[in-house]
Design an enzyme around this catalytic site. Structure first.
Site, PDB file in Angstrom:
ATOM      1  CG  PHE A 193      -0.475   0.657   2.434  1.00 29.30           C
ATOM      2  CD1 PHE A 193       0.263  -0.037   3.370  1.00 29.30           C
ATOM      3  CD2 PHE A 193      -0.751   1.995   2.675  1.00 29.30           C
ATOM      4  CE1 PHE A 193       0.724   0.593   4.522  1.00 29.30           C
ATOM      5  CE2 PHE A 193      -0.300   2.627   3.820  1.00 29.30           C
ATOM      6  CZ  PHE A 193       0.451   1.928   4.749  1.00 29.30           C
ATOM      7  CE  LYS A 194       4.561   1.464   4.635  1.00 27.67           C
ATOM      8  NZ  LYS A 194       3.975   0.204   5.057  1.00 27.67           N
ATOM      9  CG  ASP A 195       3.755   0.908  -4.671  1.00 28.89           C
ATOM     10  OD1 ASP A 195       4.898   1.359  -4.528  1.00 28.89           O
ATOM     11  OD2 ASP A 195       3.514  -0.281  -4.972  1.00 28.89           O
ATOM     12  CG  LEU A 212       6.260   6.283  -0.587  1.00 28.45           C
ATOM     13  CD1 LEU A 212       6.845   5.075   0.115  1.00 28.45           C
ATOM     14  CD2 LEU A 212       7.208   7.467  -0.501  1.00 28.45           C
TER      15      LEU A 212
END
Ligand SMILES: *Cc1c(COP(=O)(O)O)cnc(C)c1O
Length: 497
Positions: free
Chosen positions: A112-114, A117
């Site tokens: 989920f960091k995408d 980011l």
């Protein structure tokens, strides 16, 4: 819209400054001085729109010093066609009555960091132009596995930036490690540290606030910024997907506009769930915020007792991205709940750093209890939940499984059957060993990572994302490991200063 510091309310800056700096000079985190309000008709207007259009509308409420063209450029670049493996970017899938999975891992690094980011490098580049145009931005990252890769992928070869990532030597999955150590790009570096995630995060925070270090960078026309969720530019993109999920729940006929929706979030640094809190505060009818932890259950205890106590055993679990005992973003929540009393927050954070512990006032505790529910589960229960849910037709990763288990316990305990969105934070192939052991009885001792990937594919028929499958056979580019005391030397070496 201005931003202030959780530890010094005299600070008043625009979003570009908050994003470029990452963290306030006093060690506090930037927070909005007011939370923009949206109403039912605003939500109605979002429902027919694409994710990109929804994101533009929400971001413009927070980034008031950005022009419409700048926001358009940032968002359209981040979520452009082909970057995410779903045209909806973050689709909502019903897996059972009342259980809706918000798939946040369809981006380039499968976590989920995408969601944040992919956008942050655009926001940061625009912010730097507005505030510190002549400097190279040095992004320092401490990662429990997923942020590092997502940040590397987002910042690789972005002009005017360099990025250095630290990860705990034994604290990430083999796939996570390989993703980072094989990273391409001219402006990137990666190092393991001897220590856990909290050591990495504390080390990075210390470097950020060290005046000598800042001076040395300044002499070299450089400055630090952060791609961790202490940066406001990480949080604001995350608010978008909770609002978008609410719209999708309306579109899918699960709720009507105005109905409540509960949210469950597998939590580590408290960033993801904090974004859901902001969505609620903006006016989205979010009911309970349910915080799910693994065996590192410091937040479960805090959200029930008002006592934050990190003096406990640290566990290395099958959900490593949640192996965290110091949840940085809690500081932002406490600031809002403690009537923005910066002195109180500074005191609690000082106690956390000296004693490893603080207790909030009964007033703050009451507010916490009314907003949040919390639960935790161990690796055995995680495995069991993956197995059971797979039998019902959906393959969970280990982090999402923690959330699903905590949610099922919550239903049993409360009978609250409000339609619920569960944040799904990673693709199962990032944690093949643990997921495979949950869906197959074979003895897997000594079976290597990519054989596990093949087995998982054979057994479940789920496609392995190409960006993970193609890591097979790649040799690492970054192999160094530093002592936690020597992180700054590693940074200087990378920067050549
Ligand atoms: C980072 C991460 C989490 C924890 O998110 P926070 O915002 O730190 O609470 C959960 N699951 C996965 C897969 C992650 O990468």
């Amino acid at each position: 819209m201005l931003y202030t510091s959780t530890r010094d309310k005299s600070v008043k800056v625009e979003s570009a400054y908050a994003i470029a700096q990452g963290i306030s000079k006093d060690g506090g985190l930037f927070v909005p001085t007011e939370i923009p309000q949206i109403d039912k008709s605003f939500i109605d207007s979002l429902v027919p729109l694409s994710y990109i259009e929804r994101a533009k509308k929400v971001l413009s409420l927070y980034l008031t010093d950005f022009t419409a063209e700048e926001i358009d450029m940032c968002v359209s670049g981040a979520y452009a066609d082909g970057k995410f493996s779903s045209s909806k970017v973050a689709p909502v899938k019903k897996i059972k009555e009342g259980e809706n999975i918000l798939e946040l891992w369809r981006g380039p690094t499968c976590a989920f960091k995408d969601m944040a980011l992919q956008l942050l490098p655009y926001l940061l580049t625009v912010s730097a132009k507005k505030t510190v145009a002549d400097k190279t931005i040095v992004i320092l990252v401490a990662t429990s596995g997923d942020t590092g890769k997502a940040a590397l992928e987002g910042f690789k070869d972005v002009p005017g930036t360099k990025i250095m990532v630290f990860y705990p030597e034994d604290g990430v999955s083999p796939m996570q490690k390989l993703q980072m150590t094989t990273q391409a790009g001219e402006n990137v570096a990666v190092s393991a540290i001897k220590g856990n995630f909290d050591d990495a995060q504390s080390g990075v925070k210390k470097i950020f606030t060290d005046k000598e270090v800042a001076k040395k960078l300044d002499e070299n026309r450089m400055m630090f910024s952060s791609a961790n969720s202490i940066n406001w530019g990480r949080l604001v993109p995350q608010i978008v997907y909770y609002i978008s999920a609410y719209c999708d729940m309306i579109e899918n006929g699960e709720i009507k506009n105005g109905d409540e929706m509960n949210v469950v979030v597998p939590t580590g640094n408290f960033g993801n769930i904090l974004a859901a809190y902001y969505a609620k505060k903006m006016g989205v009818p979010v009911g309970k915020l349910i915080c799910a932890s693994n065996a590192n259950n410091v937040l479960t205890d805090f959200l029930k007792t008002g006592i934050y106590d990190r003096n406990r055993k640290f566990f290395t679990t099958t959900s490593p991205s949640m192996d965290i005992l110091i949840s940085s973003n809690l500081e932002r929540l406490l600031f809002h709940l403690a009537d923005e009393n910066d002195e109180t927050i500074a005191k609690w954070m000082a106690e956390l750093s000296s004693e490893g512990k603080y207790e909030v006032t009964s007033d703050v505790k009451e507010k916490v209890l009314s907003l949040f529910d919390a639960g935790c589960c161990d690796d055995e229960e995680t495995k069991d939940t993956i197995g059971k849910t797979y039998k019902n037709g959906y393959l969970l990763d280990t982090h999402t499984a923690v959330a699903v288990k905590v949610y099922r316990d919550y239903i049993e305990r409360t009978g609250d059957n409000t339609p619920t969105v569960i944040a799904s934070t990673a693709n199962p192939y990032k944690f093949s060993a643990a997921v495979l052991s949950a869906v197959c009885d074979k003895n897997l001792d000594g079976v290597d990572e990519f054989t596990q990937v093949d087995l998982l594919r054979e057994i479940t028929g789920e496609p392995c994302p190409e960006q993970l499958a193609t890591l097979k056979g790649k040799s690492p580019r970054f192999t160094s490991c530093c002592e936690k005391e020597n992180m700054i030397d590693t940074v200087y070496a990378m920067l050549g200063i």
